[in-house]
Write a protein that holds these residues in place. Structure first.
Motif, PDB file in Angstrom:
ATOM      1  N   ALA A 111     -14.735   2.682 -31.285  1.00 54.17           N
ATOM      2  CA  ALA A 111     -15.105   1.490 -32.056  1.00 54.17           C
ATOM      3  C   ALA A 111     -16.183   0.680 -31.346  1.00 54.17           C
ATOM      4  N   VAL A 112     -16.066   0.558 -30.024  1.00 55.27           N
ATOM      5  CA  VAL A 112     -17.082  -0.167 -29.257  1.00 55.27           C
ATOM      6  C   VAL A 112     -18.430   0.545 -29.350  1.00 55.27           C
ATOM      7  N   LEU A 113     -18.417   1.866 -29.229  1.00 52.44           N
ATOM      8  CA  LEU A 113     -19.668   2.620 -29.304  1.00 52.44           C
ATOM      9  C   LEU A 113     -20.307   2.499 -30.685  1.00 52.44           C
ATOM     10  N   VAL A 114     -19.498   2.561 -31.720  1.00 52.84           N
ATOM     11  CA  VAL A 114     -20.032   2.420 -33.083  1.00 52.84           C
ATOM     12  C   VAL A 114     -20.606   1.019 -33.290  1.00 52.84           C
ATOM     13  N   ALA A 115     -19.919   0.016 -32.750  1.00 51.55           N
ATOM     14  CA  ALA A 115     -20.399  -1.356 -32.894  1.00 51.55           C
ATOM     15  C   ALA A 115     -21.726  -1.572 -32.182  1.00 51.55           C
ATOM     16  N   LEU A 116     -21.956  -0.836 -31.107  1.00 45.68           N
ATOM     17  CA  LEU A 116     -23.179  -0.995 -30.319  1.00 45.68           C
ATOM     18  C   LEU A 116     -24.239   0.056 -30.653  1.00 45.68           C
ATOM     19  N   ARG A 117     -24.044   0.828 -31.717  1.00 40.19           N
ATOM     20  CA  ARG A 117     -24.984   1.911 -32.018  1.00 40.19           C
ATOM     21  C   ARG A 117     -26.393   1.393 -32.298  1.00 40.19           C
ATOM     22  N   HIS A 118     -26.491   0.158 -32.826  1.00 38.45           N
ATOM     23  CA  HIS A 118     -27.808  -0.415 -33.105  1.00 38.45           C
ATOM     24  C   HIS A 118     -28.560  -0.732 -31.812  1.00 38.45           C
ATOM     25  N   ARG A 119     -27.827  -0.901 -30.709  1.00 37.00           N
ATOM     26  CA  ARG A 119     -28.455  -1.229 -29.428  1.00 37.00           C
ATOM     27  C   ARG A 119     -28.936   0.010 -28.677  1.00 37.00           C
ATOM     28  N   LEU A 120     -28.448   1.179 -29.067  1.00 35.49           N
ATOM     29  CA  LEU A 120     -28.753   2.376 -28.290  1.00 35.49           C
ATOM     30  C   LEU A 120     -30.237   2.710 -28.304  1.00 35.49           C
ATOM     31  N   ASN A 121     -30.907   2.481 -29.446  1.00 37.97           N
ATOM     32  CA  ASN A 121     -32.340   2.753 -29.503  1.00 37.97           C
ATOM     33  C   ASN A 121     -33.100   1.866 -28.528  1.00 37.97           C
ATOM     34  N   VAL A 122     -32.680   0.601 -28.406  1.00 32.09           N
ATOM     35  CA  VAL A 122     -33.335  -0.320 -27.480  1.00 32.09           C
ATOM     36  C   VAL A 122     -33.037   0.071 -26.037  1.00 32.09           C
ATOM     37  N   LEU A 123     -31.770   0.427 -25.771  1.00 34.68           N
ATOM     38  CA  LEU A 123     -31.393   0.792 -24.414  1.00 34.68           C
ATOM     39  C   LEU A 123     -32.013   2.108 -23.969  1.00 34.68           C
ATOM     40  N   SER A 124     -32.491   2.909 -24.922  1.00 33.42           N
ATOM     41  CA  SER A 124     -33.150   4.161 -24.554  1.00 33.42           C
ATOM     42  C   SER A 124     -34.593   3.944 -24.124  1.00 33.42           C
ATOM     43  N   LEU A 125     -35.098   2.711 -24.299  1.00 35.88           N
ATOM     44  CA  LEU A 125     -36.426   2.361 -23.793  1.00 35.88           C
ATOM     45  C   LEU A 125     -36.352   2.129 -22.287  1.00 35.88           C
ATOM     46  N   SER A 126     -37.477   1.897 -21.669  1.00 35.75           N
ATOM     47  CA  SER A 126     -37.466   1.560 -20.244  1.00 35.75           C
ATOM     48  C   SER A 126     -36.792   0.201 -20.066  1.00 35.75           C
ATOM     49  N   GLU A 127     -36.302  -0.069 -18.865  1.00 35.92           N
ATOM     50  CA  GLU A 127     -35.587  -1.319 -18.627  1.00 35.92           C
ATOM     51  C   GLU A 127     -36.480  -2.526 -18.879  1.00 35.92           C
ATOM     52  N   GLU A 128     -37.753  -2.424 -18.514  1.00 38.14           N
ATOM     53  CA  GLU A 128     -38.669  -3.537 -18.712  1.00 38.14           C
ATOM     54  C   GLU A 128     -38.861  -3.824 -20.196  1.00 38.14           C
ATOM     55  N   GLU A 129     -39.029  -2.755 -20.994  1.00 38.05           N
ATOM     56  CA  GLU A 129     -39.221  -2.941 -22.432  1.00 38.05           C
ATOM     57  C   GLU A 129     -37.967  -3.514 -23.080  1.00 38.05           C
ATOM     58  N   ALA A 130     -36.793  -3.010 -22.679  1.00 34.57           N
ATOM     59  CA  ALA A 130     -35.549  -3.508 -23.259  1.00 34.57           C
ATOM     60  C   ALA A 130     -35.337  -4.975 -22.924  1.00 34.57           C
ATOM     61  N   LYS A 131     -35.626  -5.367 -21.690  1.00 36.75           N
ATOM     62  CA  LYS A 131     -35.461  -6.762 -21.288  1.00 36.75           C
ATOM     63  C   LYS A 131     -36.442  -7.667 -22.032  1.00 36.75           C
ATOM     64  N   SER A 132     -37.651  -7.158 -22.300  1.00 32.04           N
ATOM     65  CA  SER A 132     -38.631  -7.962 -23.021  1.00 32.04           C
ATOM     66  C   SER A 132     -38.209  -8.233 -24.459  1.00 32.04           C
ATOM     67  N   LEU A 133     -37.291  -7.411 -24.977  1.00 26.47           N
ATOM     68  CA  LEU A 133     -36.769  -7.603 -26.329  1.00 26.47           C
ATOM     69  C   LEU A 133     -35.522  -8.478 -26.346  1.00 26.47           C
ATOM     70  N   GLY A 134     -35.168  -9.023 -25.187  1.00 21.07           N
ATOM     71  CA  GLY A 134     -34.036  -9.939 -25.103  1.00 21.07           C
ATOM     72  C   GLY A 134     -32.690  -9.276 -24.927  1.00 21.07           C
ATOM     73  N   VAL A 135     -32.673  -8.020 -24.525  1.00 23.92           N
ATOM     74  CA  VAL A 135     -31.419  -7.294 -24.350  1.00 23.92           C
ATOM     75  C   VAL A 135     -30.966  -7.399 -22.899  1.00 23.92           C
ATOM     76  N   SER A 136     -29.719  -7.734 -22.703  1.00 27.41           N
ATOM     77  CA  SER A 136     -29.139  -7.747 -21.358  1.00 27.41           C
ATOM     78  C   SER A 136     -28.764  -6.306 -20.999  1.00 27.41           C
ATOM     79  N   VAL A 137     -29.701  -5.601 -20.381  1.00 26.21           N
ATOM     80  CA  VAL A 137     -29.556  -4.175 -20.156  1.00 26.21           C
ATOM     81  C   VAL A 137     -28.308  -3.852 -19.328  1.00 26.21           C
ATOM     82  N   GLY A 138     -28.161  -4.561 -18.205  1.00 27.03           N
ATOM     83  CA  GLY A 138     -27.038  -4.268 -17.321  1.00 27.03           C
ATOM     84  C   GLY A 138     -25.695  -4.483 -17.987  1.00 27.03           C
ATOM     85  N   ARG A 139     -25.555  -5.610 -18.696  1.00 27.28           N
ATOM     86  CA  ARG A 139     -24.269  -5.931 -19.322  1.00 27.28           C
ATOM     87  C   ARG A 139     -23.913  -4.924 -20.407  1.00 27.28           C
ATOM     88  N   GLU A 140     -24.877  -4.597 -21.268  1.00 27.30           N
ATOM     89  CA  GLU A 140     -24.571  -3.691 -22.366  1.00 27.30           C
ATOM     90  C   GLU A 140     -24.387  -2.255 -21.876  1.00 27.30           C
TER      91      GLU A 140
END
Length: 313
Positions: A187-216
């Motif tokens: 259920a957690v993975l399904v809920a976060l499926r929209h974030r996976l595309n962002v997290l598959s970017l480089s850490e710098e790009e993901a952070k620039s989009l406002g995503v807390s890479v480490g936490r997620e």
């Protein structure tokens, strides 16, 4: 829902449904004595295989996305080695501790050690997590080998069978005690499926989009640990499902994780149920399904390794 999804769902559910009636004695009709066999013996086994397959495939799809590595599977974090260690310790030294619980605790410990080791240099990067998983897995398997060497061979047979991966001992009690953990993780993975595309970017790009890479990333790894730890507790070590299924799904549904994750859940359930049905039907004895998935998985891994050569440092 387009026609492709309709046929895909119909096919996966059809495979699972038919497996209730197929076994070493051939097709059993749903009636009379067959009803008791289906409900008491096959139903818990099929349901457990379906949930385990779904969890393993969803975990593989999630980890491949956040690590940007097509060769990653749910056991990257040392979960299989941790589960095997928990099983070995239970059999050898703590017989009062249920083997499924010991395997679950061992898998959780392995994930904790992997993440802690990866953070020694600061942030836990993708490469650091992968290398830490290899190190922790090798260390834990060395301890398992030591226990196997010291333990009475007759008592060690239980550990060996556990490490092969099997649903032969599946009962309704096993379903009740392990499936809820798989459901929470999935259920957690399904809920976060929209974030996976962002997290598959480089850490710098993901952070620039406002995503807390480490936490997620920690949240996703924790969900994988919970769910896969439950599969290890339920059936032992069943490898390669989390590696193969997401790739097969991407061939039909493309790389978008919003589609890949739910499709992997369904396909993983159908694939592992089909593999277990084949494993218990090909001979008079119950072949551990982990052996069958390994036979299929090794050439698939070689294919992926050749295909991914030069794409990942």
């Amino acid at each position: 829902m387009n026609i492709k999804w309709f046929f895909f769902i119909f096919f996966c559910l059809g495979v699972i449904f038919l497996s209730f009636f197929i076994g070493p004695t051939g097709f059993i009709p749903p009636g009379g004595l067959g009803k008791a066999i289906i409900w008491e013996i096959r139903a818990p086994r099929v349901m457990l295989a379906a949930f385990c397959g779904a969890m393993l495939a969803a975990s593989g799809a999630s980890l491949q996305a956040i690590f940007r590595n097509p060769l990653v599977d749910p056991y990257l974090l040392g979960l299989s080695s941790g589960g095997a260690l928990g099983c070995a310790l239970s059999v050898a030294f703590f017989p009062w501790l249920p083997v499924p619980l010991a395997a679950f605790l061992g898998a959780s410990l392995a994930a904790f050690l992997t993440y802690s080791l990866a953070r020694l240099e600061g942030s836990a990067s993708r490469l650091a997590l992968i290398l830490s998983g290899v190190i922790v897995s090798a260390f834990l398997m060395a301890i398992v080998s030591l226990i196997k060497f010291l333990l009475d061979p007759h008592r060690m047979s239980e550990v060996v069978l556990w490490m092969m991966g099997s649903f032969a001992l599946a009962r309704w009690e096993t379903v009740k005690t392990t499936v809820p953990f798989m459901c929470v993780g999935a259920a957690v993975l399904v809920a976060l499926r929209h974030r996976l595309n962002v997290l598959s970017l480089s850490e710098e790009e993901a952070k620039s989009l406002g995503v807390s890479v480490g936490r997620e990333r920690v949240l996703i790894i924790s969900a994988v640990t919970l769910g896969v730890g439950a599969t290890v507790a339920a059936a032992g070590i069943i490898g390669w499902v989390g590696l193969m299924v997401p790739h097969l799904v991407r061939l039909s549904f493309g790389p978008e994780n919003e589609r890949v994750l739910p499709a992997s859940l369904l396909a993983g359930a159908a694939v592992l149920v089909a593999a277990d049905t084949l494993a218990r039907s090909v001979s008079s004895f119950d072949l551990p399904v982990g052996i069958l998935t390994a036979i299929l998985g090794v050439p698939f891994f070689v294919y992926l390794l050749r295909k991914a050569r030069g794409e990942w440092p």
